[in-house]
Write a protein that holds these residues in place. Structure first.
Motif, PDB file in Angstrom:
ATOM      1  N   GLY A 131       1.500 -18.614  -2.606  1.00  9.77           N
ATOM      2  CA  GLY A 131       2.806 -19.253  -2.547  1.00  9.77           C
ATOM      3  C   GLY A 131       3.877 -18.260  -2.124  1.00  9.77           C
ATOM      4  O   GLY A 131       3.915 -17.130  -2.626  1.00  9.77           O
ATOM      5  N   CYS A 184       7.288 -22.466  -0.490  1.00  9.55           N
ATOM      6  CA  CYS A 184       7.655 -23.473  -1.494  1.00  9.55           C
ATOM      7  C   CYS A 184       9.092 -23.248  -1.940  1.00  9.55           C
ATOM      8  O   CYS A 184       9.653 -22.166  -1.752  1.00  9.55           O
ATOM      9  N   VAL A 189       7.200 -25.883  -8.379  1.00  8.45           N
ATOM     10  CA  VAL A 189       7.603 -25.746  -6.982  1.00  8.45           C
ATOM     11  C   VAL A 189       7.194 -26.954  -6.152  1.00  8.45           C
ATOM     12  O   VAL A 189       6.287 -27.712  -6.527  1.00  8.45           O
ATOM     13  N   LYS A 190       7.866 -27.080  -5.022  1.00 11.05           N
ATOM     14  CA  LYS A 190       7.549 -28.117  -4.041  1.00 11.05           C
ATOM     15  C   LYS A 190       7.141 -27.420  -2.743  1.00 11.05           C
ATOM     16  O   LYS A 190       7.909 -26.620  -2.196  1.00 11.05           O
ATOM     17  N   PRO A 191       5.927 -27.671  -2.229  1.00 10.34           N
ATOM     18  CA  PRO A 191       5.510 -27.062  -0.969  1.00 10.34           C
ATOM     19  C   PRO A 191       6.368 -27.566   0.190  1.00 10.34           C
ATOM     20  O   PRO A 191       6.655 -28.768   0.285  1.00 10.34           O
ATOM     21  N   VAL A 204       0.902 -25.309  -5.879  1.00 11.92           N
ATOM     22  CA  VAL A 204       1.744 -25.760  -6.992  1.00 11.92           C
ATOM     23  C   VAL A 204       1.133 -25.317  -8.322  1.00 11.92           C
ATOM     24  O   VAL A 204       1.821 -24.787  -9.206  1.00 11.92           O
ATOM     25  N   ALA A 249      -1.810 -27.796  -0.797  1.00  8.69           N
ATOM     26  CA  ALA A 249      -0.494 -27.958  -1.417  1.00  8.69           C
ATOM     27  C   ALA A 249      -0.611 -28.081  -2.932  1.00  8.69           C
ATOM     28  O   ALA A 249       0.194 -27.508  -3.686  1.00  8.69           O
TER      29      ALA A 249
END
Length: 205
Positions: A73, A151, A121-123, A110, A106
């Motif tokens: 990430g 992310c 988190v958001k990818p 996360v 993804a």
């Protein structure tokens, strides 16, 4: 350490594993078993590692051999990048780890960022897909592809996990000692290039 011979040993291992998977002649199976034994002996010799350990780590799979996948990430806060201190060596890396069966890349990133750094988190986007052997990592018994996903933080807070002992954000000119088996300095610099150039194309090799 003679890296070319380690790569050759891995190739022999892969051929032997394929033969053991698809071979149906008892004499051929015996030959493939011998090839696998040779690859283990080579790896043990050139990596200065005990034969039993190499056998467990290097020749423990079945089926057609494919590369393993490591997912990292990439999270920025201002002009600093999120890193975690690995308990295994006391050095720092981008949060991440092996891809899990049943999870998408993804979903893996996360999960790994939450477990290792404490952040939700958001990818956002794929930054790089690289072959580990093309970068200055220490030698590995596995052929590994590394995937880097940017992310954004949506929640949580800095919190080390089972495999990490610390969490922090670092600027490009203040990077800590890196866990080189996981990330190299050139890779971290490449991630900062994505921060500086939002139109930079995906890296791959």
């Amino acid at each position: 350490m003679n890296y070319p011979w380690i790569e050759i040993a891995k190739r022999i291992q892969a051929l032997a594993q394929s033969g053991l998977t698809y071979g149906d002649n008892c004499y051929d199976i015996e030959r493939y078993e011998a090839l696998r034994a040779i690859s283990i002996e080579m790896m043990a010799y050139f990596s200065d590692t005990e034969m039993e350990k190499v056998r467990d780590l290097f020749a423990n799979e079945t089926g057609y051999q494919t590369p393993k996948v490591d997912i990292r990430g990439v999270i920025f806060q201002g002009d600093k990048i999120l890193m975690v201190r690995e308990k295994i060596d006391g050095c720092w890396s981008l949060p991440g780890g092996w891809a899990d069966v049943g999870l998408s890349p993804a979903e893996v990133v996360v999960k790994e960022v939450w477990e290792e750094a404490g952040y939700e988190v958001k990818p956002l986007r794929l930054l790089a897909v690289i072959d580990k052997k093309h970068h200055p990592h220490p030698p590995s018994p596995y052929h590994i592809y590394k995937i880097f996903i940017q992310c954004e933080i949506t929640g949580g807070g800095a919190n080390a996990g089972m495999e990490t002992s610390d969490v922090g954000f670092f600027g490009k000119d203040e990077l800590p000692e890196l866990s080189k088996d996981r990330n190299t300095l050139s890779q971290i610099y490449a991630m900062f290039e994505f921060l500086e150039d939002q139109n930079k194309p995906v890296l791959f090799d």
